[in-house]
Every structure is written in C-alpha cells, then in structure tokens.
Design a protein around this motif. Structure first.
Motif, PDB file in Angstrom:
ATOM      1  N   ASN A   1      57.628  91.949  18.402  1.00 10.76           N
ATOM      2  CA  ASN A   1      56.699  92.616  19.301  1.00 10.76           C
ATOM      3  C   ASN A   1      57.144  92.962  20.587  1.00 10.76           C
ATOM      4  OD1 ASN A   1      56.494  90.223  20.457  1.00 10.76           O
ATOM      5  ND2 ASN A   1      54.554  89.591  19.739  1.00 10.76           N
ATOM      6  N   GLN A   2      58.402  92.703  20.708  1.00 12.14           N
ATOM      7  CA  GLN A   2      59.108  93.101  21.917  1.00 12.14           C
ATOM      8  C   GLN A   2      58.599  92.271  23.219  1.00 12.14           C
ATOM      9  OE1 GLN A   2      61.932  94.837  21.657  1.00 12.14           O
ATOM     10  NE2 GLN A   2      61.472  94.565  19.613  1.00 12.14           N
ATOM     11  N   LEU A   3      58.185  91.130  23.031  1.00 10.05           N
ATOM     12  CA  LEU A   3      57.372  90.284  24.255  1.00 10.05           C
ATOM     13  C   LEU A   3      58.129  89.088  24.412  1.00 10.05           C
ATOM     14  CD1 LEU A   3      53.672  90.413  23.258  1.00 10.05           C
ATOM     15  CD2 LEU A   3      54.679  91.917  24.909  1.00 10.05           C
ATOM     16  N   GLU A   4      58.525  88.645  25.526  1.00 18.51           N
ATOM     17  CA  GLU A   4      59.099  87.552  25.943  1.00 18.51           C
ATOM     18  C   GLU A   4      58.524  86.231  25.335  1.00 18.51           C
ATOM     19  OE1 GLU A   4      61.685  85.826  29.859  1.00 18.51           O
ATOM     20  OE2 GLU A   4      60.383  87.399  30.211  1.00 18.51           O
ATOM     21  N   ILE A   5      59.505  85.646  24.527  1.00 18.98           N
ATOM     22  CA  ILE A   5      59.130  84.241  24.246  1.00 18.98           C
ATOM     23  C   ILE A   5      58.943  83.198  25.225  1.00 18.98           C
ATOM     24  CG2 ILE A   5      59.707  82.381  22.484  1.00 18.98           C
ATOM     25  CD1 ILE A   5      61.450  84.541  21.131  1.00 18.98           C
ATOM     26  N   GLU A   6      57.693  82.484  25.226  1.00 21.72           N
ATOM     27  CA  GLU A   6      57.132  81.460  26.228  1.00 21.72           C
ATOM     28  C   GLU A   6      57.722  80.349  26.036  1.00 21.72           C
ATOM     29  OE1 GLU A   6      53.044  81.819  26.333  1.00 21.72           O
ATOM     30  OE2 GLU A   6      53.009  83.791  26.531  1.00 21.72           O
ATOM     31  N   HIS A   7      57.680  79.860  24.975  1.00 26.69           N
ATOM     32  CA  HIS A   7      58.278  78.395  24.545  1.00 26.69           C
ATOM     33  C   HIS A   7      59.667  78.535  23.822  1.00 26.69           C
ATOM     34  CE1 HIS A   7      57.686  74.237  23.590  1.00 26.69           C
ATOM     35  NE2 HIS A   7      57.597  74.454  22.292  1.00 26.69           N
ATOM     36  N   LEU A   8      60.456  77.748  24.582  1.00 30.33           N
ATOM     37  CA  LEU A   8      62.037  77.534  23.720  1.00 30.33           C
ATOM     38  C   LEU A   8      62.380  76.364  24.245  1.00 30.33           C
ATOM     39  CD1 LEU A   8      63.341  81.012  25.395  1.00 30.33           C
ATOM     40  CD2 LEU A   8      63.096  80.475  22.988  1.00 30.33           C
TER      41      LEU A   8
END
Length: 752
Positions: A349-356
């Motif tokens: 979805n080309q959104l930034e991943i929040e939880h890493l």
C-alpha cells in the motif's frame, strides 16, 4: 438401525463479548474425507440435546456456523442444517419438528406436524454463501401472523408472509425433546440418507421465545451484540453424541479473532517452499495474492497468530530449535527501505510501517543490500490447538536469502478452479486451498473431492467420495501447490466418463480471476495481455496456441456470409463497405488511353460463421496471419477497366484485422485454456491492401491543350454473387499530389 448415544458435553456459562472466548462444536472434525458416501451406515456424527421444551408460536433462532464443504452433492448440495422437534423412537425421522439450513440454492425452512405425511418447505432467499466462512444468522418465525424473516451477516436477507408457517402453527403441538444444531434426520426429504450431519463448526445457538427486533437481529448477526436465549441457550446445552465414529470435537475460539473476524483478506503459508524473495512474489501471484505485509502492531499480531497455527508444525518452515523446546517460523514480509534508507515502506500500500521491533544492532545501515523485511517467530507448543509465542524479531535481509513464502489474498477464502474436465466428471471443479492438520498442502473440494500431497510418495493424490475406489495422481512438486497445467494420471479412476478413454490428461488448476489468464506455471496475468506478441508469463505460455480465428469444418471461403431466414425463405446479403484512398497518379498515357494509379482499398464486413479468440481493443493487434487470411471469404471485387479484369484477393500482401466491437463469452471449463470468444456477427473484418494498377481511360483530346478528362476505376461484383453481396461506397480520400506535370486533379468521388 444402529445408533449410539455417548457422554454428555456441557457448554460452560459465559457472557459472550468481543474480547472473550467461546466454545464451539466441530462436527465430524476427524472424518476422513476420502471415504465414500454411505446410505445405510452412521458415517457421520451428530450432537443433540435431549432435554424437553415447548416451542413457542413466535420465536427467533440465532446461530453462528462455519460449514467447511457442501454435502450430498449428487442431489441437493447443502452446507449446514439445524433441527428441532420430537424424534421417533427409532431415530428414523421427526414426529414433529422443523429444520433450517443452507442449500446450494439458498436457505430453506422445513416443518412437519405430527399428523402430516411430509415436510412443508419455505424458501428463504437465493443469496449464495461460500463454505469455509463464518456465517451469522437469525431466523424469525411468526406462526400467529404467518411471517418469516431472516437476517444474515448484519443484513436483511428475506422478509416474507407465509400462510404455510401459519398453518404449521395451527396444527403444532410443540412438545419438543431434541435440539440438534448441525444435524437432522428423515428419509422423506434426505433422499438416500437417513441422517444429515454437517462438516464444520457451530457455536452460539440461541432460541428466543419472542420476535426479536430488526435492530437486535442486525446487531447479533453483525457481531455487535451477544444475547442468551430463554428457550434454548448455548451456555446451557447438554450435548450427547449420536454416531459410532468419535469424529466430533470441541474447540475454544476467540470471538474477535475467529468467530467474528472480518475476513477481508486471507493468509496462506506455502508449506514446503523456502525460497528467495522474487520466488515468493511469484508464488503469491499464483495464489492471486501478494507477499504478506503490515503497517501497525495489530496487523503484525494477526500475522503472528497465523504463523503459530499448530497446522504448520511439520512444515519445512517450522524449525525445531535444539535443547530449547522452541520452534521457529520465519518468512518474508512485504516491506522495504530500498527507496530511502531507514524509511520502511509497506510495498503493498506504499505506506510507512509504524511498528518495527528490530533487535539491537539492526537494521544494518548499509543502504544497499539489507533492504527487505523478514520475521522470525519463536514459540512453544501449549496444546493441540494452541501455541505460545516466546519471541518475535523483525530483521532486514538481502533478497536472495531463503525464507518461507507467506501470502495474503483479498478474499475470505482462496478458491482453486479446475479446467479440462468434462461436465460429467466425478471430481469437483472448485476447491479451497488449505494446509491440513498433518501439515500437508491440500485442495479441499467444495462438494466431494480432496487433493492432498503425500511427502513419502512424492505425489499428489486426487480422491472423490463419489467413488473412493478411484484415485488420480500427479508428480507435480509440492511447492507448486498443483497450480498451473500438470499431467494427471487417471488410470486408476474407474467411473469417470471424462477420463475413461484418455487416462493421461493435461489439467489446469488456477486461482486466477474472470479477467485473467493462467500461465502454465500458475501465474495470473491480465487476459488482455495474452497473445499480444509480448511474453507476460515467466514461462512464456501466454504466447502459445494463439489462434485468433475459428472456422467450422464446413466453412466455405467461396460462399459469401449472407443471412438466410428460414421462416420467410429470404436472404439478406452481406453488406461490404468500401473506402478508396488515392495515393499517387504514377503515369498518364493519352495515346495509349491508360493511366497508372497507386491506391489503397479498405473493405469492411461481418462474417457470422466465424468466431474470434482473445481480441484486443487495439485493432492493429488483431492482425490475421497469411495462413488465416487465405482461408477467409473475401469479397471478389473485379477491377472491370483493367485489361485482364484483375480482382481483389487475399494473399501475403493483404492486411486483415478484426475490430473488436461486441462482447465476449468465456471458454467452457472443460477447455484447459481460458479464452475470450467473440462472435463474427458482432466484430468486423477489415481488409486493406495497396495496389498499383493500370486502368483504361477514354481521353477526349479534341480541345487539347484545354481539355478536361474523366478517368474511372470501375469495381464490380461478379454477376452470380450480386444477390448475396451489397457493395456500398463509404469514403474516398486523396493523399497524392493533385498538381501534376500536365494535369491538375480537381475532383474525385466514390459513386455507387
């Protein structure tokens, strides 16, 4: 008749809510789906509560069902049923009662009074529901006013008056002693089978002695509200087994994550495939999905819950860690920081991943190689149906390391369709992809078939309950999931009319959608890209068998495609429009009374006798080969004022295209390849050719050098074809020079 009633199962009391657990009964969980259908034996198992109760004249029945497959495929396939009433002592049928269930044709209500000879039936709609999905329903029955209402999955499915249900209520005694969610009995409506018992899960069965409001039914079936029944309540059911196989089991399920989970997408683990990232992407494409991905912690938790499913404990993805009692699952995630170092993007979805949750020292700040996310999950076995997560690690890795393939699809179930078998086959042609409890990749037929991979024998085995003495096999690798075109050996199949005379066949297994083509390796591409002179399949199979035109054996290229009306005994000639383009006047010889002309002829017509395959919206892409052109009927137009009456014919210099104008139908499932088929009556043939010809012209030179001359190109249809061909001028164009050495071309026209 043999029957067995075994020990009681008590459902503990609880107040169901979104964050709680609920007990479900898994009917026939351990039933071997390779077994043949049995008309006389107790091949299935039932659960029933034998406590007496009075059925009210107005009541509402609510329940939550998870039917896994359809049953009874030979007659009226059904997926689940619930029944209530008073059984005869021999368990052959109800003396009085009702049943409600979902058949392939939709939901049905059946009812019987003590004095009636058979069941009355009421259709509750035709809305289809796929198996292997939780289905939530409330049925409202008003026997006083004669009304039935059904809510399913938060929406009204049926609201109808019913004189039959009112009559049932008028004759009802209502002293019931059996509640059997998932089962029913009765030779009078079950054809060969005395017992109907679903294969699947059931929970939260509630019967209310009143008519619930529309809002209550909407909220209950939409998983927004949980209510306990006052006539029958799930938390007080005391179930007995009926049967002799001990197939049924109970499970504790999460209301939020299992029963009421919003299945907008589905995860699929490829159980035998440890591979690098590009292969994972390709495999997920074959499942009509993509590499699994996430943005939030909640979405990651959903992935973790799936990865630690006990079904996967024996897959090659599950690595037993020595001396720790732990098992590790590892797989690719669809995340990358290849574009901007340190900015991890969900590639779906080309959104930034929040939880890493990276461990210390990761991610590597190299910026070049370690750009792709993987997940490592360590867990311990808690019990047969649950594992406990010990540790979760997200890592950055290079694309060519080997991890398991985990895919997600935008549908609650992943269907696999079979192409290449005739309609009379004993095998199912629609399947659900699953990993079974033995960690085997399998395809579960929605009616009667099962395909499973046997690791020891290195083969796929294809069973059908219609004839369990028959089995087909394939040597396709397990990692293929049998998707694509594979050779199937039907030599040990005894009763299938599709394979009797041809025991070795190519069969296609596909998850691809209606507008897609399945490559031989199972990859899905847009069917518009098939046969477009560019290889879109990795195996290039989309450019195989690219025949564009179909002609029957009795097609005659010498006969025009006129239409004949049998009723009126009249014919309608084929209309051929002609466009003439003058490209150049090459030479004028007044003394010889000739001129030489370079020109293009474009003719257009329909030929109802033809079919076209996979036409493109771009007409230039629908060019016929010379071999196809020479087999076509082409208007035999004679240039009458040439010396030898030269004519238009189709040859290697002809350009023939098909203009896509009409809609298409799809090739039948018994044809291996997906093909869009267009009718010749609706899609126009365009014939175009450039000519250079010498024409006769009668020059009037009396007024030379102030003369004006009229020269023609006379085109005619042969006399015996005039009644069958309507040659109509369309347009004329002048593209050549009009100012010549001795003449000025001042006028051109196309006359009929």
């Amino acid at each position: 008749m043999l029957f067995i009633l075994s020990f009681l199962i008590f459902i503990s009391s609880f107040n169901a809510g979104e964050g709680q657990m609920i007990k479900a009964m898994y009917l026939n969980k351990n039933f071997d789906l390779r077994n043949a259908f049995c008309a006389d034996c107790l091949d299935f198992e039932c659960i029933l509560d034998r406590r007496p109760y009075k059925l009210p004249k107005q009541f509402t029945l609510c329940y939550r069902m998870f039917p896994i497959v359809f049953q009874n495929p030979e007659f009226d396939p059904w997926s689940y049923v619930l029944s209530f009433g008073r059984l005869k002592p021999d368990f052959s049928d109800y003396e009085e009662g009702f049943l409600f269930g979902r058949w392939e044709t939709g939901p049905w209500l059946a009812f019987k009074t003590k004095n009636s000879t058979g069941y009355g039936w009421a259709s509750m709609g035709t809305n289809p529901r796929d198996p292997s999905i939780w289905q939530h329903a409330c049925l409202m029955v008003d026997m006083i006013n004669g009304r039935l209402k059904l809510y399913e999955d938060g929406e009204l499915s049926k609201d109808t008056p019913s004189e039959a249900i009112k009559e049932f209520g008028d004759n009802l005694i209502g002293d019931f002693d059996v509640s059997a969610p998932g089962c029913t009995w009765g030779n009078s409506y079950t054809y060969l089978y005395n017992i109907l018992s679903m294969y699947g899960k059931i929970t939260d069965v509630q019967m209310f002695g009143r008519l619930l409001s529309d809002q209550d039914m909407m909220d209950i079936t939409g998983c927004k509200k949980f209510m306990s029944g006052d006539v029958l309540s799930w938390d007080t059911f005391q179930f007995e087994y009926y049967g002799n196989r001990n197939f049924t089991d109970s499970e504790l399920l999460s209301i939020k994550d299992d029963v009421c989970a919003k299945k907008e997408k589905t995860f699929h683990l490829v159980p035998s495939l440890n591979t690098y990232l590009p292969n994972t992407v390709r495999m997920c494409n074959k499942l009509s999905g993509r590499t699994v991905s996430y943005n939030t912690k909640g979405e990651l938790d959903e992935i973790l819950r799936f990865l630690t499913d006990p079904r996967f404990k024996e897959t090659s993805c599950a690595i037993k860690m020595a001396n720790t009692g732990k098992t590790r699952m590892s797989t690719w995630l669809g995340g990358s920081d290849a574009e901007v170092e340190g900015r991890w993007i969900n590639e779906n979805n080309q959104l930034e991943i929040e939880h890493l949750p990276f461990p210390q020292g990761r991610p590597y700040p190299d910026g070049v190689l370690y750009n792709y996310l993987t997940i490592l999950v360590d867990y311990r076995v808690f019990n047969e149906t649950e594992n406990v997560i010990v540790d979760v690690t997200i890592e950055d890795n290079v694309y060519n390391q080997f991890f398991c393939a985990l895919c997600e699809t935008d549908s609650p179930v992943s269907k696999v369709y079979v192409r290449g078998l005739c309609p009379e086959t004993i095998f199912d042609t629609e399947y659900l992809f699953k990993v079974n409890d033995k960690s085997q990749a399998s395809l579960l037929g929605t009616m009667s078939s099962l395909i499973v991979y046997d690791k020891e024998k290195g083969s796929w085995f294809w069973y059908t309950r219609r004839d369990n003495t028959s089995v087909a096999t394939s040597l396709a690798p397990e990692s293929s999931l049998l998707l694509g075109v594979w050779t199937i050996d039907f030599s040990k199949v005894n009763t299938d009319p599709c394979t009797k005379d041809q025991p070795i066949q190519k069969i296609k297994f596909s998850t691809c959608g209606e507008s897609q083509f399945t490559c031989n390796d199972g990859q899905c591409i847009d069917i518009e890209n098939r046969c477009d002179q560019t290889s879109n399949c990795d195996d290039e199979s989309d450019e195989d068998n690219c025949q564009m035109i179909y002609q029957k054996d009795n097609y005659k290229k010498t006969v025009a495609p006129f239409l004949y009306d049998v009723e009126t005994d009249t014919t309608t000639p084929v209309k051929v429009t002609l466009t003439f383009t003058i490209q150049d006047i090459l030479e004028i010889k007044e003394i010889d009374h000739i001129y030489v002309l370079k020109f293009t002829v474009l003719m257009e017509w329909y030929d109802f006798r033809l079919l076209y395959y996979n036409l493109k919206s771009d007409t230039t892409a629908n060019a016929l080969t010379t071999n196809e052109v020479v087999k076509l009927w082409i208007p035999f137009v004679v240039f009458e004022n040439t010396e030898n009456n030269e004519a238009i014919i189709g040859d290697s210099r002809s350009e023939v295209n098909i203009r896509r104008e009409g809609s298409f139908s799809k090739s039948l499932p018994e044809i291996v390849e997906e093909t869009n088929i267009y009718k010749g009556l609706e899609n126009k043939i365009l014939f175009q050719q450039i000519y250079t010809k010498t024409f006769k012209c009668e020059y009037q030179l009396q007024l030379y050098p102030f003369d004006s001359q009229i020269c023609t190109v006379r085109m005619i249809i042969r006399r015996f074809e005039k009644s069958n061909i309507d040659l109509t001028p369309k347009q004329i164009f002048m593209e050549g020079e009009t100012v010549l050495t001795q003449y000025i071309v001042s006028y051109w026209t196309l006359d009929y």
